[in-house]
Scaffold this active site. Structure first.
Site, PDB file in Angstrom:
ATOM      1  N   CYS A   1      35.502  49.152  33.818  1.00 50.42           N
ATOM      2  CA  CYS A   1      35.085  48.992  35.215  1.00 50.42           C
ATOM      3  C   CYS A   1      34.088  50.069  35.638  1.00 50.42           C
ATOM      4  O   CYS A   1      33.372  49.881  36.617  1.00 50.42           O
ATOM      5  CB  CYS A   1      36.304  49.000  36.127  1.00 50.42           C
ATOM      6  SG  CYS A   1      37.281  50.495  35.985  1.00 50.42           S
TER       7      CYS A   1
ATOM      8  N   ASP B   1      39.973  51.826  31.060  1.00 52.12           N
ATOM      9  CA  ASP B   1      39.634  52.476  32.326  1.00 52.12           C
ATOM     10  C   ASP B   1      40.034  53.945  32.195  1.00 52.12           C
ATOM     11  O   ASP B   1      40.726  54.329  31.243  1.00 52.12           O
ATOM     12  CB  ASP B   1      40.399  51.777  33.475  1.00 52.12           C
ATOM     13  CG  ASP B   1      40.073  52.337  34.847  1.00 52.12           C
ATOM     14  OD1 ASP B   1      39.043  53.027  34.999  1.00 52.12           O
ATOM     15  OD2 ASP B   1      40.863  52.086  35.786  1.00 52.12           O
TER      16      ASP B   1
ATOM     17  N   HIS C   1      42.845  46.247  42.172  1.00 53.54           N
ATOM     18  CA  HIS C   1      41.377  46.292  42.333  1.00 53.54           C
ATOM     19  C   HIS C   1      40.862  44.868  42.101  1.00 53.54           C
ATOM     20  O   HIS C   1      40.179  44.590  41.111  1.00 53.54           O
ATOM     21  CB  HIS C   1      40.786  47.283  41.337  1.00 53.54           C
ATOM     22  CG  HIS C   1      39.380  47.707  41.633  1.00 53.54           C
ATOM     23  ND1 HIS C   1      38.680  47.295  42.755  1.00 53.54           N
ATOM     24  CD2 HIS C   1      38.525  48.516  40.941  1.00 53.54           C
ATOM     25  CE1 HIS C   1      37.469  47.833  42.738  1.00 53.54           C
ATOM     26  NE2 HIS C   1      37.349  48.565  41.657  1.00 53.54           N
TER      27      HIS C   1
ATOM     28  N   GLN D   1      37.118  43.922  41.392  1.00 54.94           N
ATOM     29  CA  GLN D   1      36.675  44.258  40.040  1.00 54.94           C
ATOM     30  C   GLN D   1      37.008  43.121  39.073  1.00 54.94           C
ATOM     31  O   GLN D   1      36.175  42.737  38.235  1.00 54.94           O
ATOM     32  CB  GLN D   1      37.368  45.555  39.592  1.00 54.94           C
ATOM     33  CG  GLN D   1      36.989  45.999  38.207  1.00 54.94           C
ATOM     34  CD  GLN D   1      35.532  46.429  38.103  1.00 54.94           C
ATOM     35  OE1 GLN D   1      35.082  47.235  38.892  1.00 54.94           O
ATOM     36  NE2 GLN D   1      34.803  45.887  37.142  1.00 54.94           N
TER      37      GLN D   1
ATOM     38  N   ARG E   1      29.365  42.826  40.148  1.00 52.99           N
ATOM     39  CA  ARG E   1      30.083  43.144  41.386  1.00 52.99           C
ATOM     40  C   ARG E   1      29.327  42.570  42.584  1.00 52.99           C
ATOM     41  O   ARG E   1      29.920  42.041  43.518  1.00 52.99           O
ATOM     42  CB  ARG E   1      30.249  44.666  41.540  1.00 52.99           C
ATOM     43  CG  ARG E   1      31.102  45.327  40.450  1.00 52.99           C
ATOM     44  CD  ARG E   1      32.566  44.918  40.546  1.00 52.99           C
ATOM     45  NE  ARG E   1      33.103  45.182  41.858  1.00 52.99           N
ATOM     46  CZ  ARG E   1      33.617  46.354  42.242  1.00 52.99           C
ATOM     47  NH1 ARG E   1      33.702  47.352  41.394  1.00 52.99           N
ATOM     48  NH2 ARG E   1      34.106  46.516  43.472  1.00 52.99           N
TER      49      ARG E   1
ATOM     50  N   ARG F   1      38.910  50.619  50.997  1.00 53.58           N
ATOM     51  CA  ARG F   1      39.319  51.335  49.780  1.00 53.58           C
ATOM     52  C   ARG F   1      40.245  52.461  50.209  1.00 53.58           C
ATOM     53  O   ARG F   1      39.843  53.348  50.967  1.00 53.58           O
ATOM     54  CB  ARG F   1      38.113  51.881  49.020  1.00 53.58           C
ATOM     55  CG  ARG F   1      38.506  52.814  47.883  1.00 53.58           C
ATOM     56  CD  ARG F   1      37.370  53.140  46.938  1.00 53.58           C
ATOM     57  NE  ARG F   1      37.080  52.032  46.056  1.00 53.58           N
ATOM     58  CZ  ARG F   1      36.456  52.148  44.879  1.00 53.58           C
ATOM     59  NH1 ARG F   1      36.066  53.334  44.459  1.00 53.58           N
ATOM     60  NH2 ARG F   1      36.214  51.103  44.122  1.00 53.58           N
TER      61      ARG F   1
END
Ligand code: CP
Ligand code: NVA
Length: 309
Positions: A262, A222, A128, A131, A290, A101
């Protein structure tokens, strides 16, 4: 050559279908593939905060018998200037896959280029992709399928909306990004999405009009200021306020439409409390997914699903 997951363009539609199918089975039966990657180690290199991604990958590793090693950039020599090229070569000699990340997509590409193990994008400023796999699993669970469905992402275009646009053509889903022109998507990334959509026969649109939400099967939002954009938060709040997902906006959608986010979410900003805590919200199933999609992804990238029927 190592199989990477730097963006969704790294997977074929067959691979995505397989990962999602296995993720669904893993969700129903946690003993499936238990210890299938025993003896292997998972490096996890994070330069940004995380709740879901960090914990779900660590638990995924534990279920599969892998040993996870969590590292922050500031704690390793890369934070003091050791080049990512050397870091990648060194870590490749110890661990079997690396979850990263960070900020720049270029950094993760360098780690993938100079290492010899699978590198997984756990969020960059550009994408991402992990996700998006969990998001599609939520669509399948709650809408029966993602194929033929229309997803409306509303708010500031970002890494999450980019990955939704990239996953759409892979799963037969149409995507519209509803955002003000000031906070539109990355042009070069979107061109790749448009090309993929045209080959797959799906549709991707960008619109500033809230009417683009009409008839959508899923509405997604988001945070308005992503990690690294904290200095812009006040201006983003001003420009993006008309794009809050509230009950009036949800009323424009198809019957049975779901709300996705998310997380982390900021109630009263990008989404009203009534929507995220209301009956159409599926955000905690999405977060739970996830774990299952990441277990399936690790199995796929480390070759355990090659003979999967
Ligand atoms: N959705 C997501 O990636 O959450 P974290 O930042 O908590 O990992
Ligand atoms: N777009 C957000 C996603 C957080 C999971 C960010 O990058 O901060």
């Amino acid at each position: 050559m190592a199989r990477h997951f730097l963006t969704l363009f790294d997977l074929s539609s067959e691979q995505v279908a397989r990962v999602l199918e296995v993720a669904g089975k893993l969700k129903r039966d946690r003993s499936l593939f238990r210890n299938a990657l025993a003896g292997k180690c998972l490096g996890m290199l994070f330069s940004k905060s995380s709740t879901r991604t960090r914990v779900s990958f660590e638990v995924a590793a534990a279920h599969l018998g892998m040993h996870p090693i969590f590292l922050t950039t500031s704690q390793i020599q890369m934070g003091r200037g050791e080049p990512p090229e050397d870091t990648a070569r060194v870590l490749s000699s110890y661990v079997d896959a690396l979850v990263v990340r960070t900020y720049a997509q270029a950094e993760i590409e360098t780690l993938a280029e100079f290492g010899s193990i699978p590198v997984i994008n756990a969020l960059t400023d550009l994408a991402h992709p992990c996700q998006a796999l969990a998001d599609v699993q939520a669509m399948i669970e709650h809408l029966g399928s993602a194929r033929g469905k229309r997803m409306a992402y509303v708010g500031a275009a970002n890494n999450v909306s980019n990955s939704l646009c990239a996953v759409g053509p892979l799963v037969g889903m149409d995507v519209v990004v509803v955002c003000p022109p000031e906070y539109g998507p990355d042009d070069a990334f979107m061109q790749r999405c448009y090309d993929a959509a045209s080959a797959a026969g799906t549709c991707i649109e960008v619109s500033a009009e809230l009417s683009a939400v009409d008839g959508a099967d899923a509405v997604y939002t988001d945070v308005w200021a992503s990690m690294g954009q904290e200095d812009e938060a006040a201006e983003r709040l001003r420009v993006l306020s008309p794009y809050q997902v509230d009950e009036a906006l949800m009323a424009r959608t198809a019957e049975g439409a779901i709300f996705l986010h998310c997380l982390p979410a900021y109630r009263g900003k990008e989404v009203s409390a009534a929507v995220i805590d209301g009956p159409s919200s599926r955000v905690f199933d999405q977060a739970a997914n996830r774990l299952h999609t990441e277990k399936a992804l690790l199995l796929e990238l480390l070759g355990k699903l090659d003979n999967w029927e």
